[in-house]
Design an enzyme around this catalytic site. Structure first.
Site: not given
Ligand code: UN1
Length: 496
Positions: A283, A249
């Site tokens: 992310c 990811e």
């Molecule tokens: C990430 O930023 O790697 O949807 C995960 C979201 C969180 C998960 C983020 N539940 O922002």
């Protein structure tokens, strides 16, 4: 102060030699823990422990394994506030977000426990009436889990939970930036009495420990969340080793698309949350706000007003909106992107930068940087992931151009559209390149029972969260004949 240790074959092990410190990014005077740098020898021991634990762990019933995860949930609930405070101190997100993160991790183990009593295969029809066919899942073996610093609790649970439920064993390498929370999570596994070797943890850097783990021939699957550059290296190394697969990811250059019929308050609030929660270090954070030209003036005025108001500071004060960024390197990288935006002709609407004042002196606190920029396929800041409080407002003339601008990056993780028009939302759904889509919501806030993963440079096409089961199991076909004679499919006749 945590005395960090590796966890191998059910024990926290003493290790002499090189170590590293972890400090609070809001106050670098606060030392949170000291941790060992693992080496090849530690890796061998951890992988061997996981390998030896595998046959027994997979021979336990799926429900039996689920019971361990349920017991784990009880402990994590008991320690929830302590864990949340540690997440806030170690990662630098506000305590309200830290609590949500711990909740998200608990949800993952609850979800896996629930799944333990659900089907894990399918009954499949056969051309021959007397044949029963099944798709059954088998675990894969020893899984390497390499996790980032932005979600030090939730992301490990997302990857470890499904791996263990399905009968695999794990070697876990948390980020060097967030070893404290990882240590606490593993302590909880020890407290529930998970069999020795089922989960092992090694501290250290990605360059050294992560690389060695990825190269290890006995690690059959690598689960990685982090940057696109590192993910790409992991993919290359994995491809060289027969039998090894990896699910990565990686980042995003996510966008909120605000159409001309948008509810303006909702559009502004969704954009603020998307851009600046966790100081933009998700992310899933949005660093592009693609706004219809007819409403861009009003949107940008209101967005900047709110961005100016958000409070940044003490991570344990629940009234603050955000905390510091993770470290000096990241801070400098974000500041360089702010400068680059100016060089690329951005109209700066809010000139963010390092916050000054005694309450900020000991931490890496940045205020929001907001700019307006016309669509420009050549601009670097409109294409690259920044991972900080840095956001562009990009005016577009219509839905068509919004779609074009949205897809004009190498990433494809999250899109959100703010509109009251279901037909336009459908166009976004069908024609944008993304793994997670939202309507009238921020780009952040995914839940564990949905697939989580992007396309293009954002992922390997193997989403995690609920769909990680496809990565950590192998789907096998199992066919049983109930007739006395052999009847072949495809009309094959055999005379013997
Ligand atoms: C990430 O930023 O790697 O949807 C995960 C979201 C969180 C998960 C983020 N539940 O922002």
């Amino acid at each position: 102060m945590i005395q960090g240790k590796n966890f191998i074959r059910g024990e926290f092990v003493e290790k002499k030699g090189e170590s590293f410190e972890k400090r609070n990014p809001a106050n670098i005077d606060e030392l949170l823990g000291v941790f060992p740098h693992s080496d090849q020898n530690d890796i061998e021991k951890a992988v061997e422990a996981a390998r030896l634990a595998y046959p027994q762990w997979r021979a336990l019933s799926r429900i039996g394994r689920g019971e361990y995860l349920d017991n784990l949930v009880q402990i994590l609930k008991r320690d929830k506030e302590e864990l949340s405070v540690l997440v806030a101190k170690e990662q630098g997100k506000n305590i309200t977000e830290a609590r949500a993160e711990v909740t998200e991790g608990i949800h993952m183990f609850q979800y896996q426990f629930g799944l333990s009593r659900m089907p894990f295969g399918e009954v499949v029809s056969s051309e021959i009436e007397e044949k029963d066919s099944f798709m059954r899942r088998k675990p894969k073996g020893v899984i390497g889990v390499i996790t980032p610093w932005n979600f030090p609790f939730a992301i490990p649970t997302w990857l470890i939970g499904p791996s263990l439920l399905e009968g695999n064993t794990v070697v876990f390498k948390p980020s060097k930036e967030t070893p404290c929370v990882a240590q606490k999570l593993v302590e909880a596994f020890k407290e529930v009495g998970i069999p020795p070797g089922v989960i092992n943890m090694l501290h250290g850097s990605g360059e050294r420990v992560g690389t060695l783990l990825v190269r290890h021939p006995k690690i059959v699957v690598v689960l990685f969340t982090g940057s696109a550059e590192v993910g790409q290296q992991i993919r290359r190394v994995s491809a060289e080793i027969p039998d090894k697969m990896c699910a990565c990811e990686m980042g995003g250059k996510n966008a909120v698309i605000v159409l001309d019929d948008a509810d303006m308050e909702l559009a502004v609030n969704a954009s603020i949350i998307s851009a600046f929660k966790t100081s933009g270090q998700r992310c899933t954070a949005a660093s592009r706000l693609i706004v219809h030209k007819d409403v861009v003036k009003e949107f940008q005025k209101r967005f900047v007003e709110v961005a100016k108001r958000i409070t940044i500071g003490d991570t344990l004060d629940p009234d603050n909106f955000a905390g510091p960024v993770i470290n000096e390197t990241q801070m400098n990288k974000i500041l360089r992107y702010n400068e680059l935006a100016k060089e690329e002709g951005a109209e700066v609407l809010l000139d963010g930068g390092r916050l000054k004042g005694p309450q900020y002196a000991k931490g890496y606190f940045l205020s929001p940087f907001v700019y307006r920029m016309e669509p420009n396929p050549k601009s670097v800041v409109l294409k690259e992931e920044v991972f900080g409080p840095h956001v562009a407002i990009i005016p577009v003339k219509d839905l068509e151009q919004a779609l074009e601008v949205h897809n004009d990056t190498e990433y494809g993780l999250v899109v959100s559209v703010i509109t009251e028009d279901c037909r336009k939302a459908r166009e976004i759904r069908e024609r944008c390149e993304y793994g997670l889509g939202y309507v009238n919501l921020p780009t952040i806030g995914a839940e564990v029972h949905l697939p989580f993963g992007g396309v293009k440079k954002s992922g390997t096409g193997l989403p995690s969260a609920s769909t990680l089961i496809d990565v950590v199991t192998h789907r096998t076909a199992w066919t049983v004949n109930h007739a006395r004679e052999i009847k072949m499919a495809q009309g094959l006749k055999v005379k013997l």
